[in-house]
Design an enzyme around this catalytic site. Structure first.
Site, PDB file in Angstrom:
ATOM      1  N   ASP A 148       0.834  -1.220   0.000  1.00 12.10           N
ATOM      2  CA  ASP A 148       0.000   0.000   0.000  1.00 12.10           C
ATOM      3  C   ASP A 148       0.868   1.270   0.000  1.00 12.10           C
ATOM      4  OD1 ASP A 148      -2.788  -0.473   0.057  1.00 12.10           O
ATOM      5  OD2 ASP A 148      -2.708  -1.125   2.133  1.00 12.10           O
ATOM      6  N   HIS A 166     -19.790  -5.110   2.646  1.00 15.30           N
ATOM      7  CA  HIS A 166     -19.738  -3.867   1.879  1.00 15.30           C
ATOM      8  C   HIS A 166     -21.018  -3.599   1.108  1.00 15.30           C
ATOM      9  CE1 HIS A 166     -15.065  -3.727   1.848  1.00 15.30           C
ATOM     10  NE2 HIS A 166     -15.587  -3.781   3.053  1.00 15.30           N
ATOM     11  N   ASP A 223      -6.034   5.464  -5.028  1.00 13.26           N
ATOM     12  CA  ASP A 223      -6.102   4.320  -4.113  1.00 13.26           C
ATOM     13  C   ASP A 223      -4.940   3.416  -4.519  1.00 13.26           C
ATOM     14  OD1 ASP A 223      -6.714   2.174  -2.507  1.00 13.26           O
ATOM     15  OD2 ASP A 223      -8.881   2.390  -2.799  1.00 13.26           O
ATOM     16  N   SER A 242     -12.548  -4.931  -5.219  1.00 10.77           N
ATOM     17  CA  SER A 242     -11.949  -3.711  -5.775  1.00 10.77           C
ATOM     18  C   SER A 242     -12.681  -3.098  -6.966  1.00 10.77           C
ATOM     19  CB  SER A 242     -10.491  -3.948  -6.180  1.00 10.77           C
ATOM     20  OG  SER A 242     -10.410  -4.472  -7.487  1.00 10.77           O
ATOM     21  N   THR A 273      -7.757  -4.489  -0.721  1.00 13.86           N
ATOM     22  CA  THR A 273      -6.623  -5.045   0.041  1.00 13.86           C
ATOM     23  C   THR A 273      -6.897  -6.490   0.462  1.00 13.86           C
ATOM     24  OG1 THR A 273      -7.584  -3.766   1.832  1.00 13.86           O
ATOM     25  CG2 THR A 273      -5.538  -2.975   0.984  1.00 13.86           C
ATOM     26  N   ARG A 292     -23.728  -0.962  -5.316  1.00 11.82           N
ATOM     27  CA  ARG A 292     -22.942  -0.909  -4.083  1.00 11.82           C
ATOM     28  C   ARG A 292     -23.716  -0.117  -3.037  1.00 11.82           C
ATOM     29  NH1 ARG A 292     -17.341  -1.260  -2.744  1.00 11.82           N
ATOM     30  NH2 ARG A 292     -16.838   0.057  -0.990  1.00 11.82           N
ATOM     31  N   LYS A 310     -14.266  -4.256 -10.590  1.00  9.06           N
ATOM     32  CA  LYS A 310     -15.688  -4.367 -10.972  1.00  9.06           C
ATOM     33  C   LYS A 310     -16.049  -3.314 -12.021  1.00  9.06           C
ATOM     34  CE  LYS A 310     -16.958  -4.232  -6.471  1.00  9.06           C
ATOM     35  NZ  LYS A 310     -15.937  -4.810  -5.603  1.00  9.06           N
ATOM     36  N   GLU A 366      -5.203   7.473  -0.203  1.00  8.36           N
ATOM     37  CA  GLU A 366      -5.727   6.772   0.963  1.00  8.36           C
ATOM     38  C   GLU A 366      -4.749   6.738   2.150  1.00  8.36           C
ATOM     39  OE1 GLU A 366      -6.924   2.696   0.347  1.00  8.36           O
ATOM     40  OE2 GLU A 366      -7.676   2.527   2.389  1.00  8.36           O
TER      41      GLU A 366
HETATM   42  N1  LIG Z   1     -17.914  -1.470   5.643  1.00  4.32           N
HETATM   43  C1  LIG Z   1     -17.572  -1.071   4.452  1.00  4.32           C
HETATM   44  N2  LIG Z   1     -18.518  -0.840   3.530  1.00  4.32           N
HETATM   45  C2  LIG Z   1     -18.202  -0.442   2.283  1.00  4.32           C
HETATM   46  N3  LIG Z   1     -16.916  -0.270   1.868  1.00  4.32           N
HETATM   47  C3  LIG Z   1     -15.942  -0.491   2.741  1.00  4.32           C
HETATM   48  C4  LIG Z   1     -16.204  -0.901   4.071  1.00  4.32           C
HETATM   49  N4  LIG Z   1     -15.006  -1.057   4.685  1.00  4.32           N
HETATM   50  C5  LIG Z   1     -14.051  -0.738   3.790  1.00  4.32           C
HETATM   51  N5  LIG Z   1     -14.609  -0.393   2.625  1.00  4.32           N
HETATM   52  C6  LIG Z   1     -13.970   0.068   1.409  1.00  4.32           C
HETATM   53  O1  LIG Z   1     -14.188  -0.864   0.368  1.00  4.32           O
HETATM   54  C7  LIG Z   1     -13.041  -0.910  -0.448  1.00  4.32           C
HETATM   55  C8  LIG Z   1     -12.959  -2.200  -1.187  1.00  4.32           C
HETATM   56  O2  LIG Z   1     -14.161  -2.324  -1.852  1.00  4.32           O
HETATM   57  P1  LIG Z   1     -14.786  -3.664  -2.311  1.00  4.32           P
HETATM   58  O3  LIG Z   1     -16.246  -3.479  -2.349  1.00  4.32           O
HETATM   59  O4  LIG Z   1     -14.177  -4.039  -3.578  1.00  4.32           O
HETATM   60  O5  LIG Z   1     -14.450  -4.631  -1.136  1.00  4.32           O
HETATM   61  S1  LIG Z   1     -13.754  -5.977  -1.212  1.00  4.32           S
HETATM   62  O6  LIG Z   1     -12.478  -5.792  -1.842  1.00  4.32           O
HETATM   63  O7  LIG Z   1     -14.647  -6.886  -1.911  1.00  4.32           O
HETATM   64  O8  LIG Z   1     -13.557  -6.362   0.172  1.00  4.32           O
HETATM   65  C9  LIG Z   1     -11.925  -0.726   0.527  1.00  4.32           C
HETATM   66  O9  LIG Z   1     -10.842  -0.177  -0.159  1.00  4.32           O
HETATM   67  P2  LIG Z   1      -9.327  -0.588   0.231  1.00  4.32           P
HETATM   68  O10 LIG Z   1      -9.129  -0.212   1.678  1.00  4.32           O
HETATM   69  O11 LIG Z   1      -8.540   0.277  -0.692  1.00  4.32           O
HETATM   70  O12 LIG Z   1      -9.197  -2.054  -0.044  1.00  4.32           O
HETATM   71  C10 LIG Z   1     -12.491   0.230   1.569  1.00  4.32           C
HETATM   72  O13 LIG Z   1     -12.185   1.576   1.306  1.00  4.32           O
HETATM   73 MG   LIG Z   2     -10.106   1.259  -1.732  1.00  5.85          MG
HETATM   74 MG   LIG Z   3      -6.641   0.965  -0.671  1.00  5.07          MG
HETATM   75 MG   LIG Z   4      -7.849   0.534   2.943  1.00  2.00          MG
END
Ligand SMILES: Nc1ncnc2c1ncn2[C@@H]1O[C@H](COP(=O)(O)OS(=O)(=O)O)[C@@H](OP(=O)(O)O)[C@H]1O
Ligand SMILES: [Mg+2]
Ligand SMILES: [Mg+2]
Ligand SMILES: [Mg+2]
Length: 368
Positions: A78, A262, A163, A276, A168, A293, A279, A103
């Site tokens: 990251d 999410h 980002d 991520s 992650t 979403r 999509k 981020e």
């Molecule tokens: N509770 C909750 N609800 C919605 N979104 C959240 C939540 N927690 C985290 N995040 C953010 O979601 C980013 C990743 O999105 P995705 O929907 O692709 O999630 S995942 O990768 O399937 O887990 C993720 O981005 P990254 O931190 O860059 O991975 C977060 O910013």
């Molecule tokens: Mg993100």
């Molecule tokens: Mg990130």
């Molecule tokens: Mg993050």
């Protein structure tokens, strides 16, 4: 049809020389189209950040001792990815004032306890940027590059939005993730680059998804008014992509987050769960027709989770809106002010989809 893209193998990254040789200034001098030197710089930054991330993900997957619960590999990637993007953008666009909304920040790297991790990041960044640097970057310069991303954004001037690793959790599992970089100009999204190192080049829904020789690694790029293009991270020429032309909602397939927390799952029937902003990339080339979403109440969406993906979809002919049908506004700082959630689809499906979403929300609210 139930496709699980997360079972796909990850592939090696061979960085295309053509991209690295295409320095921003060479491209800019040959074109007078808008944002071309910014596009070249953004692509180069995303390619180099991808190389860093792939290196970390490969060692993570190969390591027997590394616990999957240990977050340090993704932490290193990251920060490293953010430092690389920040360094490359500044280096390629020296004449422009630099503002980056990203981020990560270096607060957690400042303590003595974080010294070892900072050394790992510094080594990795220097290794990745070796061909760009005349002398090695110090740990302080790496911290400085990370902290260039502390801008608040807003509606005036230009701001990059990053980002460094989106998804992650997917990254840690060896699945989908993205490096997502966009440019705001006077509050408007004007450019987006989305590197998806593990996304298959072929549309999914094809029967070859489980095959071991599947080719992965896509770079989506979009400039306002000029469409969306996809190329291989191995260096193929960009090809224009379009969102699905499906008009019948019954035929439309959905994307949603891999992470159940999410989204409110009962709003959609999913054919593919992908981590991520990959999509948005998949949607932009018509692999599916809809991305919904809807985070749980109280969650505030950040601009870096949607900026690059959003312009990649809209320039491919799609629409991205909140549940009230308003376009997303990236000019309000780090957060998106949204009505309930995000809906992305093609122009034909959007009205009926919005109606269905609003009815569903209404039903949910009145049953409480
Ligand atoms: N509770 C909750 N609800 C919605 N979104 C959240 C939540 N927690 C985290 N995040 C953010 O979601 C980013 C990743 O999105 P995705 O929907 O692709 O999630 S995942 O990768 O399937 O887990 C993720 O981005 P990254 O931190 O860059 O991975 C977060 O910013
Ligand atoms: Mg993100
Ligand atoms: Mg990130
Ligand atoms: Mg993050």
């Amino acid at each position: 049809m139930n496709i699980n893209i997360n079972r796909l193998r990850t592939g090696p990254l061979r960085l295309p020389n053509i991209i690295l040789r295409n320095s921003a200034s060479v491209i800019a001098s040959s074109m007078s189209l808008p944002y071309q030197k910014e596009l070249a710089a953004a692509k180069k930054a995303a390619f180099l950040a991808t190389r860093l991330c792939q290196k970390v993900q490969r060692s993570l997957l190969q390591s027997d001792v590394q616990s999957k619960l240990d977050k340090s590999p993704v932490t290193v990637a990251d920060y490293g990815s953010q430092a690389v993007v920040s360094f490359v953008l500044k280096h390629e666009l020296p004449a422009e004032p630099f503002s980056l909304v990203a981020e990560e920040d270096s607060r957690d790297l400042q303590s003595d306890a974080a010294q070892e991790i900072l050394d790992r990041i510094t080594l990795l960044v220097n290794d990745t940027l070796a061909s760009e640097l005349t002398s090695s970057l110090s740990a302080e310069s790496v911290l400085g590059a990370i902290d260039s991303g502390r801008s608040e954004g807003g509606s005036h001037g230009r701001h990059w939005v990053l980002d460094p690793i989106d998804g992650t959790k997917g990254f840690l599992r060896g699945d989908q993730y993205a490096i997502a970089l966009a440019l705001l100009d006077e509050g408007k999204l004007v450019l987006g680059v989305l590197a998806c190192p593990n996304l298959p080049l072929a549309p999914f829904g094809h029967n070859n998804q489980e095959s071991s020789d599947i080719q992965v690694g896509c770079l989506f790029s979009a400039v306002i008014g000029m469409g969306t293009y996809m190329q291989s991270l191995n260096g193929s020429s960009p090809v224009k992509v379009h969102v699905s032309a499906i008009e019948n909602p019954k035929e439309a397939s959905f994307f949603e987050s891999f992470e159940a927390s999410h989204s409110m799952h009962d709003l959609s029937i999913s054919i593919a769960e992908i981590d991520s902003q990959a999509k948005y990339g998949a949607l932009s080339r018509g692999d599916g027709a809809i991305y919904l979403r809807f985070p749980h109440a109280g969650y505030r969406e950040k601009i870096w989770d949607h900026a690059a993906g959003s312009i990649v979809v809209t320039e491919a002919g799609g629409v991205v809106a909140d549940a009230a049908g308003n376009p997303l506004d990236f000019s309000k700082g780090k957060y998106l002010e949204l009505e309930k959630g995000i809906v992305a689809t093609n122009q034909k499906l959007m009205p009926s989809l919005l109606k269905a979403v609003q009815e569903s929300i209404q039903e949910k609210t009145s049953s409480l």
